[in-house]
Design a protein around this motif. Sequence first.
Motif, short mmCIF file in Angstrom:
data_model
loop_
_atom_site.label_atom_id
_atom_site.label_comp_id
_atom_site.label_asym_id
_atom_site.label_seq_id
_atom_site.Cartn_x
_atom_site.Cartn_y
_atom_site.Cartn_z
N TYR A 120 0.67 -1.30 -0.24
CA TYR A 120 0.52 0.16 0.10
C TYR A 120 1.26 1.39 0.17
CZ TYR A 120 -3.75 -3.85 1.55
OH TYR A 120 -4.81 -4.28 0.96
N VAL A 121 1.80 0.97 0.61
CA VAL A 121 2.81 2.33 0.34
C VAL A 121 3.20 2.39 -0.62
CG1 VAL A 121 5.24 3.14 1.61
CG2 VAL A 121 3.18 2.70 2.98
N MET A 122 4.29 1.55 -1.01
CA MET A 122 4.57 1.70 -2.99
C MET A 122 3.33 1.94 -3.72
SD MET A 122 7.74 0.99 -2.49
CE MET A 122 8.17 1.13 -4.52
N ASN A 123 2.12 1.71 -3.76
CA ASN A 123 1.18 2.23 -4.37
C ASN A 123 1.13 3.54 -4.41
OD1 ASN A 123 0.44 -0.23 -5.55
ND2 ASN A 123 -0.95 -0.73 -4.40
N THR A 124 0.99 4.33 -2.41
CA THR A 124 0.73 5.82 -2.67
C THR A 124 1.48 6.63 -2.16
OG1 THR A 124 -0.38 5.03 -1.46
CG2 THR A 124 0.15 6.54 -0.93
N THR A 178 2.23 9.72 -5.56
CA THR A 178 2.09 10.77 -5.01
C THR A 178 2.99 11.42 -5.52
OG1 THR A 178 1.26 10.19 -2.36
CG2 THR A 178 2.87 12.14 -2.59
N VAL A 179 4.41 10.69 -5.49
CA VAL A 179 5.36 11.28 -6.27
C VAL A 179 5.08 11.95 -7.50
CG1 VAL A 179 7.62 10.90 -6.94
CG2 VAL A 179 6.93 10.12 -4.88
N ALA A 180 4.37 11.03 -8.35
CA ALA A 180 4.03 11.43 -10.08
C ALA A 180 3.49 12.76 -9.41
CB ALA A 180 3.84 9.94 -11.10
N THR A 181 2.41 12.87 -8.89
CA THR A 181 1.48 14.07 -9.02
C THR A 181 2.49 15.04 -8.98
OG1 THR A 181 -0.48 12.12 -8.43
CG2 THR A 181 -0.99 14.25 -8.12
N THR A 182 2.90 15.22 -7.34
CA THR A 182 3.68 15.77 -7.37
C THR A 182 4.67 16.61 -7.93
OG1 THR A 182 3.65 15.10 -4.67
CG2 THR A 182 5.15 16.93 -4.97
N PHE A 183 5.47 15.65 -8.76
CA PHE A 183 6.31 15.91 -9.59
C PHE A 183 5.37 17.09 -10.74
CE2 PHE A 183 8.53 15.32 -13.67
CZ PHE A 183 10.06 16.12 -13.43
N LEU A 184 5.03 16.30 -11.72
CA LEU A 184 4.04 16.64 -12.33
C LEU A 184 3.11 18.45 -12.17
CD1 LEU A 184 2.43 13.24 -13.89
CD2 LEU A 184 4.35 15.13 -14.96
N THR A 185 2.18 17.88 -11.02
CA THR A 185 1.93 19.01 -10.14
C THR A 185 2.73 20.48 -10.42
OG1 THR A 185 0.02 17.86 -9.15
CG2 THR A 185 0.64 20.93 -8.21
N VAL A 186 3.88 20.32 -9.38
CA VAL A 186 4.42 21.75 -9.41
C VAL A 186 5.03 22.05 -10.76
CG1 VAL A 186 7.84 22.12 -8.83
CG2 VAL A 186 5.93 21.16 -6.75
N LEU A 187 5.46 21.37 -11.23
CA LEU A 187 5.83 21.41 -13.20
C LEU A 187 4.95 22.03 -14.35
CD1 LEU A 187 8.03 21.34 -15.34
CD2 LEU A 187 6.96 19.01 -15.82
N GLY A 218 -10.72 5.05 -20.41
CA GLY A 218 -9.85 3.55 -19.72
C GLY A 218 -8.67 3.36 -18.46
N LEU A 219 -8.68 4.88 -17.85
CA LEU A 219 -8.12 5.11 -16.56
C LEU A 219 -8.72 4.05 -15.70
CD1 LEU A 219 -6.42 7.82 -18.18
CD2 LEU A 219 -5.44 5.69 -17.85
N TYR A 220 -9.87 3.98 -15.47
CA TYR A 220 -10.45 3.14 -14.08
C TYR A 220 -9.91 2.07 -13.00
CZ TYR A 220 -13.88 1.09 -10.61
OH TYR A 220 -14.42 0.68 -9.91
N ASP A 221 -9.64 1.92 -12.30
CA ASP A 221 -8.28 0.80 -11.68
C ASP A 221 -7.33 0.56 -12.19
OD1 ASP A 221 -8.62 -1.12 -9.80
OD2 ASP A 221 -9.61 -2.15 -11.27
N SER A 222 -6.97 2.02 -12.55
CA SER A 222 -5.83 2.30 -12.71
C SER A 222 -5.05 3.56 -11.58
CB SER A 222 -5.36 2.81 -14.25
OG SER A 222 -3.98 2.97 -14.06
N LEU A 223 -3.65 3.16 -11.31
CA LEU A 223 -3.46 4.86 -10.67
C LEU A 223 -2.62 5.83 -11.54
CD1 LEU A 223 -0.18 2.41 -8.50
CD2 LEU A 223 -2.13 3.27 -8.25
N TRP A 224 -2.90 5.73 -12.38
CA TRP A 224 -2.80 7.09 -13.90
C TRP A 224 -4.53 7.61 -13.58
CZ3 TRP A 224 1.28 9.34 -14.64
CH2 TRP A 224 2.41 8.38 -15.30
N GLY A 225 -4.84 6.65 -12.89
CA GLY A 225 -6.62 7.65 -13.01
C GLY A 225 -6.59 8.14 -11.86
N LEU A 226 -5.37 7.94 -10.78
CA LEU A 226 -5.47 8.58 -9.74
C LEU A 226 -4.22 9.71 -9.47
CD1 LEU A 226 -5.00 6.59 -6.71
CD2 LEU A 226 -7.22 7.29 -7.87
N ILE A 227 -3.81 9.57 -11.01
CA ILE A 227 -2.44 10.71 -10.90
C ILE A 227 -3.07 11.87 -11.67
CG2 ILE A 227 -0.11 11.68 -11.64
CD1 ILE A 227 0.47 8.06 -10.88
N ILE A 228 -3.63 11.82 -13.06
CA ILE A 228 -3.95 12.05 -14.00
C ILE A 228 -4.38 13.62 -13.22
CG2 ILE A 228 -4.54 13.24 -15.43
CD1 ILE A 228 -3.71 10.34 -17.33
N PRO A 229 -6.44 13.15 -12.63
CA PRO A 229 -6.52 13.99 -12.61
C PRO A 229 -6.48 14.91 -11.55
CG PRO A 229 -7.83 11.93 -12.87
CD PRO A 229 -6.19 12.11 -12.61
#
Length: 275
Positions: A70-74, A78-87, A134-145
């Motif tokens: 669960y920590v690896m998923n989070t 978290t890291v991918a979203t934070t990097f893309l959010t800052v950029l 097609g991003l349902y049930d995918s970690l990218w579905g959490l990151i992109i929005p």
Amino acid sequence: MTAKSRTTSILLTAIVAILAVVYLFPILWLLLSSFKPGSELFSYPLKFFPDEITFGNYEYAWATMEFTKYVMNTLMVTVATTFLTVLASASCGYALAKYNYKWLSVFFLCILTTTMLPTEVIMNPTFTVIQKLGLYDSLWGLIIPSINTATGIFMFRQFFQTVPDDLLEAARIDGANEGKIFFGLMLPIAKPIIITLSIFSFQWRWNDYVWPLLVISDPNKYTVQVALRSIVGADNIDWVLLLSASVISILPMVLLFTVFQRYIMDTGASSGLKD
């Protein structure tokens, strides 16, 4: 210092101390309760400090919860979203602060209006888009929005407006293009805002619960907060597991803030300029 000023100072200090105790008490209760054996949690009368300190609760939580997964998923989200959010926020804030186009003011106003909308209002159309892509049930579905945030854009815009235009003009005269100015000049200057937004974004995504609950159905892709909620059953709750797992879940945020707190909102926008 006059007697009136001294009295006022004492009263204000006392009020701040009381507020600090009020805010810290639930956290201290959670922390100390996580070291209590199950038999002490609901003993009467309730005790603030444990009679018997045990660290087995954390071993039990780590093994039972499969925290590594669960920590690896989070962390991935978290890291991918934070990097893309800052950029994204930095580039948009830079354009809004330093480019003189009339339509940018309208665009900025539209961005600010999104802060007035409750999250629940945009959740349904966002979910529909994620499902269509097609991003349902995918970690990218959490990151992109979660990449674009009005708060981050506003922070960078306000900061970049304090950077003198003379600094940009001097860089252009030296032959720097817009990309080099942005990545080589503006981003290093904005380090305090980058760290501040990174901490905020990390906290938002790490503690996010509703959106992962809607998008993720596979238990192997659960984030920490959704996994914690799964502990609460319809008939019973494993309090020993819930308390110790909750403490483990907040440790990354405590560590992150402790390491980077000295950088928060520290400004050096005028560095490199003559008085």
